[in-house]
Design a protein around this motif. Structure first.
Motif, short mmCIF file in Angstrom:
data_model
loop_
_atom_site.label_atom_id
_atom_site.label_comp_id
_atom_site.label_asym_id
_atom_site.label_seq_id
_atom_site.Cartn_x
_atom_site.Cartn_y
_atom_site.Cartn_z
N LEU A 184 -3.41 3.39 -1.64
CA LEU A 184 -3.56 4.12 -0.38
C LEU A 184 -3.41 5.62 -0.61
O LEU A 184 -4.18 6.42 -0.08
CB LEU A 184 -2.52 3.64 0.63
CG LEU A 184 -2.68 2.22 1.18
CD1 LEU A 184 -1.46 1.84 2.01
CD2 LEU A 184 -3.95 2.09 2.01
N LEU A 185 -2.41 5.99 -1.40
CA LEU A 185 -2.17 7.40 -1.68
C LEU A 185 -3.33 8.02 -2.45
O LEU A 185 -3.83 9.10 -2.10
CB LEU A 185 -0.87 7.54 -2.46
CG LEU A 185 -0.35 8.94 -2.78
CD1 LEU A 185 1.17 8.93 -2.88
CD2 LEU A 185 -0.93 9.49 -4.08
N ASP A 186 -3.79 7.31 -3.48
CA ASP A 186 -4.86 7.85 -4.31
C ASP A 186 -6.16 8.00 -3.53
O ASP A 186 -6.84 9.02 -3.62
CB ASP A 186 -5.09 6.95 -5.53
CG ASP A 186 -6.10 7.55 -6.50
OD1 ASP A 186 -5.77 8.58 -7.13
OD2 ASP A 186 -7.21 7.00 -6.63
N TYR A 187 -6.50 6.99 -2.73
CA TYR A 187 -7.78 7.08 -2.02
C TYR A 187 -7.74 8.13 -0.92
O TYR A 187 -8.73 8.83 -0.69
CB TYR A 187 -8.20 5.73 -1.42
CG TYR A 187 -9.66 5.76 -1.00
CD1 TYR A 187 -10.67 5.55 -1.93
CD2 TYR A 187 -10.02 6.08 0.30
CE1 TYR A 187 -12.01 5.64 -1.59
CE2 TYR A 187 -11.36 6.17 0.67
CZ TYR A 187 -12.35 5.95 -0.28
OH TYR A 187 -13.68 6.06 0.08
N THR A 188 -6.60 8.27 -0.25
CA THR A 188 -6.48 9.31 0.78
C THR A 188 -6.65 10.68 0.15
O THR A 188 -7.34 11.55 0.71
CB THR A 188 -5.12 9.22 1.48
OG1 THR A 188 -4.98 7.93 2.07
CG2 THR A 188 -4.99 10.27 2.58
N ASN A 189 -6.06 10.88 -1.02
CA ASN A 189 -6.26 12.14 -1.73
C ASN A 189 -7.70 12.29 -2.19
O ASN A 189 -8.28 13.38 -2.12
CB ASN A 189 -5.33 12.20 -2.95
CG ASN A 189 -5.69 13.33 -3.88
OD1 ASN A 189 -5.47 14.50 -3.58
ND2 ASN A 189 -6.27 13.01 -5.03
N PHE A 190 -8.30 11.19 -2.62
CA PHE A 190 -9.65 11.18 -3.19
C PHE A 190 -10.72 11.48 -2.15
O PHE A 190 -11.57 12.36 -2.34
CB PHE A 190 -9.86 9.81 -3.84
CG PHE A 190 -11.19 9.58 -4.49
CD1 PHE A 190 -11.87 10.58 -5.16
CD2 PHE A 190 -11.75 8.30 -4.46
CE1 PHE A 190 -13.09 10.32 -5.78
CE2 PHE A 190 -12.96 8.04 -5.08
CZ PHE A 190 -13.63 9.05 -5.74
N LYS A 191 -10.68 10.77 -1.01
CA LYS A 191 -11.76 10.90 -0.03
C LYS A 191 -11.28 11.09 1.41
O LYS A 191 -12.08 10.97 2.34
CB LYS A 191 -12.68 9.68 -0.11
CG LYS A 191 -13.49 9.61 -1.40
CD LYS A 191 -14.35 10.87 -1.58
CE LYS A 191 -15.07 10.89 -2.91
NZ LYS A 191 -15.67 12.20 -3.22
N GLY A 192 -10.00 11.36 1.59
CA GLY A 192 -9.52 11.73 2.91
C GLY A 192 -9.19 10.56 3.82
O GLY A 192 -9.42 9.39 3.49
#
Length: 264
Positions: A185-193
């Motif tokens: 969740l953290l990585d994808y939010t950083n990755f694509k918002g």
């Protein structure tokens, strides 16, 4: 892949959360995200992609615009500087959340980078020294993601569906925190918002965390693979909808490799 992390999380109204990382955890996440974004190489710490009108900085490649520039994407770097400022992190004297990216064009940036100007060197050194704090910012951003997504949804049943799926990724069946799910969740939010910004759309269709949660096939028993599959579908749709001049097809392979690490 196994992530041996223990996160301190306190939940409040609307299931919002405050995520606090220990120094060891922040270092681990910083290393993992930086490997995803920049292959762990210094040359990518401040980067300007071909076909883009802005630079990407730090372990998470946070977007930063030159003066007077407007774009459809969320400008994350000033948000990160605000977070650091509140934490009392020492920054170059000229750098504040209100500062524009110092170089107006890619050519001017490349010249500053190749000649290692004073301002470029100060910015690079600042980013190099704050890896763990950048990871803390990402955790702070994720803590606000669920309330932000729910506020963007009018239908109550859809709100509940997104809340369940977010928590499905975040928790194990026994109610404990799922470290790998949290990292995804953290990585994808950083990755694509978060997927809530109206301007982050091609043909009125987004690709952020909200859209991935909407797309997840809950019949897939491996939730990590279900998330990965949904993310691939959303990014494939983004590529299809994107303006041809951006040439986003060139990123598909790298994006898919990153998403495969979520479950393989």
């Amino acid at each position: 892949m196994r992530f041996f992390l223990v996160f301190l999380i306190s939940f409040s109204f609307l299931f919002s959360s405050e995520i606090t990382l220990t120094q060891k955890q922040a270092n681990f996440i910083a290393k993992k995200v930086w490997q995803n974004e920049g292959a762990g190489k210094d040359k990518y710490l401040i980067w300007w992609n071909d076909g883009e009108d802005f630079a990407s900085l730090g372990i998470g490649h946070a977007i930063w615009f030159p003066k007077g520039h407007t774009e459809r994407f969320r400008e994350v770097f000033p948000m990160m500087l605000t977070f650091m400022q509140k934490k009392g992190v020492e920054m170059p004297s000229w750098l504040t959340p209100e500062t524009d990216f110092p170089w107006q064009t890619k050519e001017a940036f490349n010249k500053a980078k190749s000649t290692n100007t004073k301002k470029y060197k100060e910015l690079f050194t600042f980013l190099k020294k704050t890896f763990s704090t950048q990871a803390e910012f990402m955790a702070n951003r994720l803590s606000k993601a669920l309330p932000q997504m729910l506020e963007s949804i009018e239908d109550e049943q859809e709100k509940e569906r997104i809340k369940r799926r977010f928590n499905h990724m975040l928790y194990k069946k026994d109610g404990g925190i799922d470290e790998r799910g949290l990292y995804i969740l953290l990585d994808y939010t950083n990755f694509k918002g978060e997927g809530t910004l109206k301007s982050e759309r091609y043909k009125e269709q987004g690709w952020g965390l909200l859209q991935v949660l909407e797309q997840m096939d809950m019949r897939v028993t491996n939730k990590y693979k279900s998330f990965s599959n949904a993310a691939k579908a959303m990014l494939s749709r983004r590529i299809k909808n994107s303006p041809p001049t951006r040439g986003e097809e060139r990123w598909r392979k790298g994006w898919n490799v990153r998403l495969d690490t979520y479950w393989k």
